[in-house]
Design an enzyme around this catalytic site. Structure first.
Site, PDB file in Angstrom:
ATOM      1  N   LYS A  13    -109.829   7.262   6.853  1.00  0.00           N
ATOM      2  CA  LYS A  13    -108.735   8.804   6.888  1.00  0.00           C
ATOM      3  C   LYS A  13    -109.597   9.162   5.188  1.00  0.00           C
ATOM      4  O   LYS A  13    -110.993  10.312   5.305  1.00  0.00           O
ATOM      5  CB  LYS A  13    -108.064   8.070   6.012  1.00  0.00           C
ATOM      6  CG  LYS A  13    -106.773   8.516   7.357  1.00  0.00           C
ATOM      7  CD  LYS A  13    -105.449   8.559   7.057  1.00  0.00           C
ATOM      8  CE  LYS A  13    -104.900   7.282   5.953  1.00  0.00           C
ATOM      9  NZ  LYS A  13    -105.312   6.013   5.921  1.00  0.00           N
ATOM     10  N   ARG A  88     -96.797  10.604   3.632  1.00  0.00           N
ATOM     11  CA  ARG A  88     -96.709   8.551   3.766  1.00  0.00           C
ATOM     12  C   ARG A  88     -95.161   7.904   4.611  1.00  0.00           C
ATOM     13  O   ARG A  88     -95.164   6.676   5.122  1.00  0.00           O
ATOM     14  CB  ARG A  88     -97.037   7.713   2.536  1.00  0.00           C
ATOM     15  CG  ARG A  88     -98.227   6.562   2.860  1.00  0.00           C
ATOM     16  CD  ARG A  88     -98.696   6.561   2.158  1.00  0.00           C
ATOM     17  NE  ARG A  88    -100.130   4.922   1.806  1.00  0.00           N
ATOM     18  CZ  ARG A  88    -100.669   5.281   1.423  1.00  0.00           C
ATOM     19  NH1 ARG A  88    -101.262   6.512   1.592  1.00  0.00           N
ATOM     20  NH2 ARG A  88    -101.590   4.513   1.676  1.00  0.00           N
ATOM     21  N   ARG A 127    -114.207  -3.329   2.394  1.00  0.00           N
ATOM     22  CA  ARG A 127    -114.459  -2.151   1.471  1.00  0.00           C
ATOM     23  C   ARG A 127    -115.271  -2.609   0.382  1.00  0.00           C
ATOM     24  O   ARG A 127    -114.625  -3.568  -0.339  1.00  0.00           O
ATOM     25  CB  ARG A 127    -113.038  -1.466   1.852  1.00  0.00           C
ATOM     26  CG  ARG A 127    -112.762  -0.178   1.178  1.00  0.00           C
ATOM     27  CD  ARG A 127    -111.987   0.955   1.869  1.00  0.00           C
ATOM     28  NE  ARG A 127    -110.578   0.720   1.615  1.00  0.00           N
ATOM     29  CZ  ARG A 127    -110.031   0.767   2.060  1.00  0.00           C
ATOM     30  NH1 ARG A 127    -110.093   2.069   2.653  1.00  0.00           N
ATOM     31  NH2 ARG A 127    -108.581   0.615   1.574  1.00  0.00           N
ATOM     32  N   ARG A 161    -110.730  -3.576  -3.755  1.00  0.00           N
ATOM     33  CA  ARG A 161    -109.959  -3.237  -4.746  1.00  0.00           C
ATOM     34  C   ARG A 161    -108.524  -4.446  -4.478  1.00  0.00           C
ATOM     35  O   ARG A 161    -108.963  -4.959  -3.620  1.00  0.00           O
ATOM     36  CB  ARG A 161    -109.290  -1.686  -3.010  1.00  0.00           C
ATOM     37  CG  ARG A 161    -109.490  -0.905  -3.731  1.00  0.00           C
ATOM     38  CD  ARG A 161    -109.078   0.520  -2.497  1.00  0.00           C
ATOM     39  NE  ARG A 161    -108.051   0.491  -2.258  1.00  0.00           N
ATOM     40  CZ  ARG A 161    -107.036   1.082  -1.487  1.00  0.00           C
ATOM     41  NH1 ARG A 161    -107.704   2.638  -1.213  1.00  0.00           N
ATOM     42  NH2 ARG A 161    -106.112   0.675  -0.832  1.00  0.00           N
ATOM     43  N   ARG A 172     -99.507  -3.821   3.985  1.00  0.00           N
ATOM     44  CA  ARG A 172     -99.667  -2.181   3.665  1.00  0.00           C
ATOM     45  C   ARG A 172     -99.076  -2.130   5.339  1.00  0.00           C
ATOM     46  O   ARG A 172     -99.560  -0.871   5.753  1.00  0.00           O
ATOM     47  CB  ARG A 172    -100.648  -1.967   3.322  1.00  0.00           C
ATOM     48  CG  ARG A 172    -100.765  -2.102   2.125  1.00  0.00           C
ATOM     49  CD  ARG A 172    -102.476  -2.293   1.317  1.00  0.00           C
ATOM     50  NE  ARG A 172    -102.790  -0.537   1.412  1.00  0.00           N
ATOM     51  CZ  ARG A 172    -104.461  -1.049   1.525  1.00  0.00           C
ATOM     52  NH1 ARG A 172    -105.530  -2.222   1.328  1.00  0.00           N
ATOM     53  NH2 ARG A 172    -105.127   0.224   2.004  1.00  0.00           N
TER      54      ARG A 172
HETATM   55  P1  AMP Z   1    -104.763   4.871   0.071  1.00  0.00           P
HETATM   56  O1  AMP Z   1    -105.695   4.663  -1.041  1.00  0.00           O
HETATM   57  O2  AMP Z   1    -104.231   5.817   0.671  1.00  0.00           O
HETATM   58  O3  AMP Z   1    -105.053   3.506   0.479  1.00  0.00           O
HETATM   59  O4  AMP Z   1    -103.782   4.317  -1.198  1.00  0.00           O
HETATM   60  C1  AMP Z   1    -103.286   2.935  -2.001  1.00  0.00           C
HETATM   61  C2  AMP Z   1    -102.014   2.873  -2.541  1.00  0.00           C
HETATM   62  O5  AMP Z   1    -101.127   3.152  -3.065  1.00  0.00           O
HETATM   63  C3  AMP Z   1    -101.066   2.593  -1.104  1.00  0.00           C
HETATM   64  O6  AMP Z   1    -101.042   1.019  -1.030  1.00  0.00           O
HETATM   65  C4  AMP Z   1     -99.741   2.949  -1.972  1.00  0.00           C
HETATM   66  O7  AMP Z   1     -99.170   2.116  -2.906  1.00  0.00           O
HETATM   67  C5  AMP Z   1     -99.997   3.523  -3.009  1.00  0.00           C
HETATM   68  N1  AMP Z   1     -99.806   5.654  -2.346  1.00  0.00           N
HETATM   69  C6  AMP Z   1    -101.374   6.574  -2.387  1.00  0.00           C
HETATM   70  N2  AMP Z   1    -100.596   7.574  -1.439  1.00  0.00           N
HETATM   71  C7  AMP Z   1     -99.480   6.806  -2.025  1.00  0.00           C
HETATM   72  C8  AMP Z   1     -97.986   8.009  -1.405  1.00  0.00           C
HETATM   73  N3  AMP Z   1     -98.375   8.657  -0.440  1.00  0.00           N
HETATM   74  N4  AMP Z   1     -96.608   7.005  -0.962  1.00  0.00           N
HETATM   75  C9  AMP Z   1     -96.308   6.833  -1.699  1.00  0.00           C
HETATM   76  N5  AMP Z   1     -97.529   5.569  -2.345  1.00  0.00           N
HETATM   77  C10 AMP Z   1     -99.257   5.509  -1.914  1.00  0.00           C
END
Ligand code: AMP
Length: 220
Positions: A13, A88, A127, A161, A172
Site C-alpha cells: 500500500k 483501519r 522491508r 521497523r 498485525r
Molecule cells: P502502518 O505504517 O500503516 O503499517 O502502521 C503502523 C502502525 O501504526 C500500526 O500497526 C498501528 O499501530 C499504527 N496505525 C497506523 N495507522 C493507524 C490507524 N489508522 N488506526 C490505528 N492505528 C494506526
C-alpha cells in the site's frame, strides 16, 4: 482524486500510495508515517503511540480521526488525497464519512489490494524504511540503488521497523483481519470498491490500480 487504499500490512500500500500521489500530484496521507514522525519528533502523541505500535496494536480511533481531519483540512489536500493505512476500523470508516461530509467532498474509489499471507510475511521481513522520509524498500525485490542509502532523500538510516519483526507481523495480520477487513462490508453498498491483486511487480500493480479507477475521476 480521493482514494482509500485498503489491504493487509505488507501488501504494498505504502509504495503504491506514494506512486499514486506523485501521479495525481496530491498528498499521500499515511497515518503510520504520520505517527512515526510524531515518535521521531518526540511529541505527546508520539509518546502515546509508540508502545501501542511496537505491540502491533491500533492507536485509538479518536486520536487517529482528529489527526486525519486536521491533515485533510490542509491546503494541499483540498483537491484530493490518497489515504494509506486509514481507515483501519469500522468506527474510523464512520468517522471518515462524517469528516468528508464536513469538507463537502466524496470518495472516488476504494482500492482493496489483496495478496496471500505467506507473501506478506516474507515481504515485511525484508522491508527497510527510511527514518527521514518514510520511503520503503525491500532488500530482495526493491533494494535502494546504493546499499543503505535512500534513493528518495539520500538519508542513511534505512531501518527495519520495530513492528516488522515476525512476532509483531503476526499480531498485525490478526488485527487486520479482526478490525480492518470488516471495512469492506461497511463500504460494500457504496459500489466504490475495486479489488486489485497485489502479487505482481510494483509497476504491474500500479497499472492495475490505475486501470481500476473510474475514468471521470482520472480526468478531473
Ligand atoms: P502502518 O505504517 O500503516 O503499517 O502502521 C503502523 C502502525 O501504526 C500500526 O500497526 C498501528 O499501530 C499504527 N496505525 C497506523 N495507522 C493507524 C490507524 N489508522 N488506526 C490505528 N492505528 C494506526
Amino acid at each position: 482524486m480521493r482514494l482509500i487504499l485498503l489491504g493487509p500490512p505488507g501488501v504494498g500500500k505504502g509504495t503504491q500510495a506514494r506512486r499514486l500521489a506523485e501521479y495525481f500530484t496530491i498528498p499521500q496521507v499515511a497515518t503510520g508515517d504520520m505517527l512515526r514522525d510524531h515518535i521521531r519528533d518526540k511529541t505527546d502523541l508520539g509518546q502515546q503511540a509508540q508502545s501501542i505500535m511496537a505491540r502491533g496494536k491500533l492507536v485509538p480511533d479518536d486520536v487517529i480521526l482528529a489527526m486525519v481531519e486536521a491533515r485533510l483540512r490542509e491546503q494541499d489536500a483540498l483537491d484530493g488525497f490518497i489515504l494509506d493505512g486509514f481507515p483501519r476500523t469500522v468506527p474510523q470508516g464512520v468517522g471518515l464519512t462524517a469528516i468528508l461530509e464536513r469538507l463537502s467532498v466524496t470518495l472516488d474509489a476504494i482500492v482493496s489490494v489483496t495478496v496471500h499471507s505467506d507473501i506478506v510475511l516474507s515481504r515485511l521481513s525484508s522491508r527497510r524504511t527510511c527514518t527521514q522520509c518514510n520511503a520503503v524498500y525491500n532488500l530482495v525485490i526493491h533494494p535502494p540503488r546504493v546499499l543503505g542509502v535512500c534513493d528518495a532523500c539520500g538519508g542513511t538510516q534505512l531501518i527495519q521497523r520495530e513492528d516488522d519483526r515476525p512476532e509483531t507481523i503476526r499480531k498485525r495480520l490478526d488485527v487486520y483481519y479482526e478490525q480492518t477487513f470488516p471495512l469492506l462490508a461497511y463500504y460494500q453498498s457504496t459500489g466504490l470498491i475495486r479489488e486489485v491483486p497485489g502479487d505482481g511487480t510494483i509497476d504491474e500493480v500500479f497499472q492495475l490500480i490505475l486501470a481500476s479507477l473510474p475514468e471521470e475521476s482520472i480526468r478531473a
